[in-house]
Structures are given as C-alpha cells and as structure tokens.
Design an enzyme around this catalytic site. Structure first.
Site, PDB file in Angstrom:
ATOM      1  CE1 TYR A 110      -4.032   1.775   0.407  1.00  0.00           C
ATOM      2  CE2 TYR A 110      -2.971   3.107   1.944  1.00  0.00           C
ATOM      3  CZ  TYR A 110      -4.234   2.877   1.131  1.00  0.00           C
ATOM      4  OH  TYR A 110      -5.095   3.860   1.040  1.00  0.00           O
ATOM      5  CE  LYS A 139      -3.583   4.648  -2.218  1.00  0.00           C
ATOM      6  NZ  LYS A 139      -4.550   5.015  -3.048  1.00  0.00           N
TER       7      LYS A 139
HETATM    8  N1  LIG Z   1     -10.541   5.012   3.469  1.00  0.00           N
HETATM    9  C1  LIG Z   1      -9.307   5.587   4.177  1.00  0.00           C
HETATM   10  O1  LIG Z   1      -9.127   5.704   5.279  1.00  0.00           O
HETATM   11  C2  LIG Z   1      -8.261   5.967   3.065  1.00  0.00           C
HETATM   12  C3  LIG Z   1      -7.254   6.686   3.461  1.00  0.00           C
HETATM   13  C4  LIG Z   1      -6.549   7.078   2.351  1.00  0.00           C
HETATM   14  C5  LIG Z   1      -6.438   6.766   1.078  1.00  0.00           C
HETATM   15  N2  LIG Z   1      -7.853   6.115   0.694  1.00  0.00           N
HETATM   16  C6  LIG Z   1      -7.855   5.944  -0.615  1.00  0.00           C
HETATM   17  O2  LIG Z   1      -9.094   6.280  -0.975  1.00  0.00           O
HETATM   18  C7  LIG Z   1      -9.590   5.484  -2.387  1.00  0.00           C
HETATM   19  C8  LIG Z   1     -10.997   5.299  -2.062  1.00  0.00           C
HETATM   20  O3  LIG Z   1     -10.943   4.275  -1.030  1.00  0.00           O
HETATM   21  P1  LIG Z   1     -12.115   4.170   0.165  1.00  0.00           P
HETATM   22  O4  LIG Z   1     -11.454   4.407   1.322  1.00  0.00           O
HETATM   23  O5  LIG Z   1     -13.376   5.057  -0.402  1.00  0.00           O
HETATM   24  O6  LIG Z   1     -12.465   2.420  -0.056  1.00  0.00           O
HETATM   25  P2  LIG Z   1     -13.762   1.909  -0.441  1.00  0.00           P
HETATM   26  O7  LIG Z   1     -13.454   0.365  -0.539  1.00  0.00           O
HETATM   27  O8  LIG Z   1     -15.043   2.209   0.051  1.00  0.00           O
HETATM   28  O9  LIG Z   1     -14.059   2.208  -2.154  1.00  0.00           O
HETATM   29  C9  LIG Z   1     -13.018   2.006  -3.018  1.00  0.00           C
HETATM   30  C10 LIG Z   1     -13.863   1.537  -4.229  1.00  0.00           C
HETATM   31  O10 LIG Z   1     -12.856   1.073  -5.086  1.00  0.00           O
HETATM   32  C11 LIG Z   1     -13.340  -0.089  -5.981  1.00  0.00           C
HETATM   33  N3  LIG Z   1     -12.568  -0.989  -6.724  1.00  0.00           N
HETATM   34  C12 LIG Z   1     -11.405  -1.894  -5.983  1.00  0.00           C
HETATM   35  N4  LIG Z   1     -10.946  -2.417  -6.923  1.00  0.00           N
HETATM   36  C13 LIG Z   1     -11.133  -1.706  -8.093  1.00  0.00           C
HETATM   37  C14 LIG Z   1     -10.630  -2.261  -9.411  1.00  0.00           C
HETATM   38  N5  LIG Z   1      -9.820  -3.115  -9.622  1.00  0.00           N
HETATM   39  N6  LIG Z   1     -11.269  -1.423 -10.457  1.00  0.00           N
HETATM   40  C15 LIG Z   1     -12.277  -0.599 -10.274  1.00  0.00           C
HETATM   41  N7  LIG Z   1     -12.524  -0.210  -8.924  1.00  0.00           N
HETATM   42  C16 LIG Z   1     -12.067  -0.846  -8.083  1.00  0.00           C
HETATM   43  C17 LIG Z   1     -14.201  -0.733  -4.988  1.00  0.00           C
HETATM   44  O11 LIG Z   1     -15.031  -1.579  -5.497  1.00  0.00           O
HETATM   45  C18 LIG Z   1     -14.867   0.465  -4.001  1.00  0.00           C
HETATM   46  O12 LIG Z   1     -16.078   0.761  -4.497  1.00  0.00           O
HETATM   47  C19 LIG Z   1      -8.705   4.345  -2.373  1.00  0.00           C
HETATM   48  O13 LIG Z   1      -7.501   4.683  -3.531  1.00  0.00           O
HETATM   49  C20 LIG Z   1      -7.849   4.439  -1.142  1.00  0.00           C
HETATM   50  O14 LIG Z   1      -6.423   3.626  -1.220  1.00  0.00           O
HETATM   51  C21 LIG Z   1      -8.477   5.701   1.621  1.00  0.00           C
END
Ligand SMILES: NC(=O)c1ccc[n+]([C@@H]2O[C@H](COP(=O)([O-])OP(=O)(O)OC[C@H]3O[C@@H](n4cnc5c(N)ncnc54)[C@H](O)[C@@H]3O)[C@@H](O)[C@H]2O)c1
Length: 290
Positions: free
Chosen positions: A156, A160
């Site tokens: 991860y 990132k």
């Molecule tokens: N939630 C946190 O604390 C957090 C913190 C920092 C960064 N992020 C980043 O935010 C972004 C969104 O994640 P989130 O937290 O909303 O999680 P989430 O799981 O709620 O949403 C992520 C979405 O990405 C989709 N996905 C997964 N694999 C995929 C693929 N191969 N092709 C297309 N879609 C795909 C999933 O089906 C899901 O709908 C991600 O890049 C994550 O790394 C999240």
C-alpha cells in the site's frame, strides 16, 4: 476549474466510500457523471442513487488495473458525453496488513495493479483530451501512506508513494507547458469507508490458495479502538467538499486532517539531515497513542 454545470466527471472506485461521495458532490453542482467500479451490483445501486440527484449518470464496470478496460472507460465516456473535464483516479485497495516477508506475490500484484496502474492508465486514457481542450483537472487519490512509510503496509505504501510521484510529475509537466489543466493530489488520513473489506474485490486469479489475513495489532488493534475510530475518521462527504474546493482553487495538495503532519515533517527532516527515518509502531499511532 470554476464552472461545473453540464461538464463531465469520471470517477473510478465510485460504487463506495470517497468515490461515491465525489459522484454525489459533483452531481450537486450539475455535472454529468461517469461512475467506474469493479463491483457491479454496488455500482448499479450507487449510480441509481446519484441519478436521483437529477443528473445524467453512466455506470461502467471497470477493472482499473486492466489497460483495455480503461480504454473502454474512455470510449464509453466520450460516447455518452464527449471528452471528460474532471477525472478522479480514486479506486484503491489495501492488501493484508502483515510483516512484509509474509506477503504473497499476489498481494503485491493486486495492490500495484489497482493503486498504481489504475492511476497510470487513467492518465494515459484521459490526459490527451484534457490537454487538447486546455481545460480540466485530474485528481489522484493517494494517501498519507504516500508521504510516510508505516510498518505492515508495504504494498500500500509503495503504491501510494507512486501515486504521489505520478501526480507531482503530472503537475510539473502541465506547469512547464503552460497548460490550464490542473493536477491535484488527495492524501487522506483515516476516512470511514469500506476500504477495510477491500478483499471483496480481489480478482480470482490473484487470490492465494491460503489467503493472508491482516494482523489486528498491525493497525494498532483497530477493533479495540472502533468507537474512537468512528469519532476521529473523516466522512467521505467532508473529503468530497475539500476536493471540490481544491479543484476550484487550483490547489495541488489536498489533506483531510492534520494528524500526520508531524510524521510527514519528521520524514522530510530525516531526508534533509540524512538521518534514519522516523519509526512508528503502527499507522494508527497519531490517533491512538496521544
Ligand atoms: N479510507 C481511508 O481511510 C483511506 C485513506 C487514504 C486513502 N484512501 C484511498 O481512497 C480511495 C478510495 O477508497 P475508499 O476508502 O473510499 O474505499 P472503498 O472500499 O469504500 O471504495 C473503493 C472503491 O474502489 C473499488 N475498486 C476496488 N478495486 C477496483 C478495481 N480493480 N477497479 C475499479 N474499482 C475498484 C471498490 O469496489 C470500491 O467501490 C482508495 O484509493 C484508497 O486507497 C482511503
């Protein structure tokens, strides 16, 4: 970007979490929305919810790690609405949080396919049309994990850091060309989404016979802090508001809270001073050890 009405946003990973909140927020300012996600049923439900806000929505089932699927997303967008204006490369997954020697080759490949190649393909597919029109924005969802290197998150963190590097490189290229297209790098801390159940979307061919499971201690025993976590984690809606504001202002860095500022500054000092990097026990330290 200042005017959104009637323009087109493409958001990957928009069936859930932050991506869904982006879609809702952009719909409220009158944009056409292309929603891309690998999870078909969730995408269908999410798209119906966004459409109910009174805008045109096109859901496209897409694996962002698949170059051809991303080409198709570009074609589907142009067919529906013409070239895109606002592209959010947001889909992301988190592999099991375990010491790095226990990770499988599939854990690495899956994470990098989605979090790194998803961004690279998105830029390859959409940047030419943004540049041709000399208008629009690309928002890369990175993470504080792209600015720090906490233990048990090796794939991860690597993905990132790569996302941050791609966004910074894009910014440099656009500025040097005098382009009006803007690049933005979203680095959220903890946000209350479904990222904790990312495994639901791991493709069959990248699943291991015996799957690795996260070590609860690796995340600072998140389960034991569940109640606190809910209070300190940002909401996806609050993040979406920040993204929209940053796009309007043309601001590159988008942070969601200040919990990791000290850690990021300590890392930068260690690079400047050529001392060993700061070491935390877990990525949750800034929240739970104060
Ligand atoms: N939630 C946190 O604390 C957090 C913190 C920092 C960064 N992020 C980043 O935010 C972004 C969104 O994640 P989130 O937290 O909303 O999680 P989430 O799981 O709620 O949403 C992520 C979405 O990405 C989709 N996905 C997964 N694999 C995929 C693929 N191969 N092709 C297309 N879609 C795909 C999933 O089906 C899901 O709908 C991600 O890049 C994550 O790394 C999240």
């Amino acid at each position: 970007m200042q005017d959104f009405e009637g323009k087109t946003a493409v958001i990957t990973g928009s069936a859930s979490g932050m991506g869904l909140a982006f879609a809702e927020s952009f719909a409220r300012v009158g944009m056409n929305i292309v929603m891309a996600d690998i999870e078909e049923d969730a995408l269908k439900t999410a798209a119906a919810g966004v459409e109910a806000l009174g805008v045109s929505v096109v859901p496209v089932v897409t694996d962002v790690g698949d170059a051809a699927a991303m080409d198709h997303l570009g074609e589907a967008t142009r067919d529906a609405f013409g070239p895109a204006h606002l592209v959010c490369l947001n889909a992301g997954v988190s592999a099991p949080t375990i010491p790095m020697e226990q990770l499988s080759a599939n854990d690495w490949k899956w994470t990098l396919d989605v979090n790194l190649f998803g961004v690279a393909h998105g830029i390859r597919v959409f940047l030419p049309e943004l540049k041709a029109r000399n208008e629009g924005s690309v928002v890369v969802t990175a993470s504080v994990a792209g600015l720090t290197s906490h233990p048990f998150l090796a794939p991860y963190n690597a993905s990132k850091h790569a996302a941050v590097a791609i966004a910074e490189t894009l910014h440099a290229e656009l500025v040097n060309e005098g382009s009006n297209v803007t690049a933005h790098c979203l680095c959220p801390g903890m946000v209350a989404t479904n990222i904790g159940t990312s495994e639901r979307n791991r493709p069959k061919e990248l699943q291991d016979e015996v799957a690795n499971a996260s070590d609860p201690q690796a995340m600072g025993d998140l389960a034991a802090h569940a109640e606190e976590f809910v209070k300190i984690a940002q909401t996806p809606d609050a993040v979406a508001e920040r993204v929209l504001a940053a796009v309007v202002e043309g601001r590159f860095w988008i942070e969601t809270d200040a919990y990791y500022r000290e850690t990021i500054q300590a890392r930068h000092r260690s690079i400047e001073n050529r001392t060993a990097p700061p070491v935390a026990k877990s990525v949750m330290d800034p929240y739970f050890t104060k």
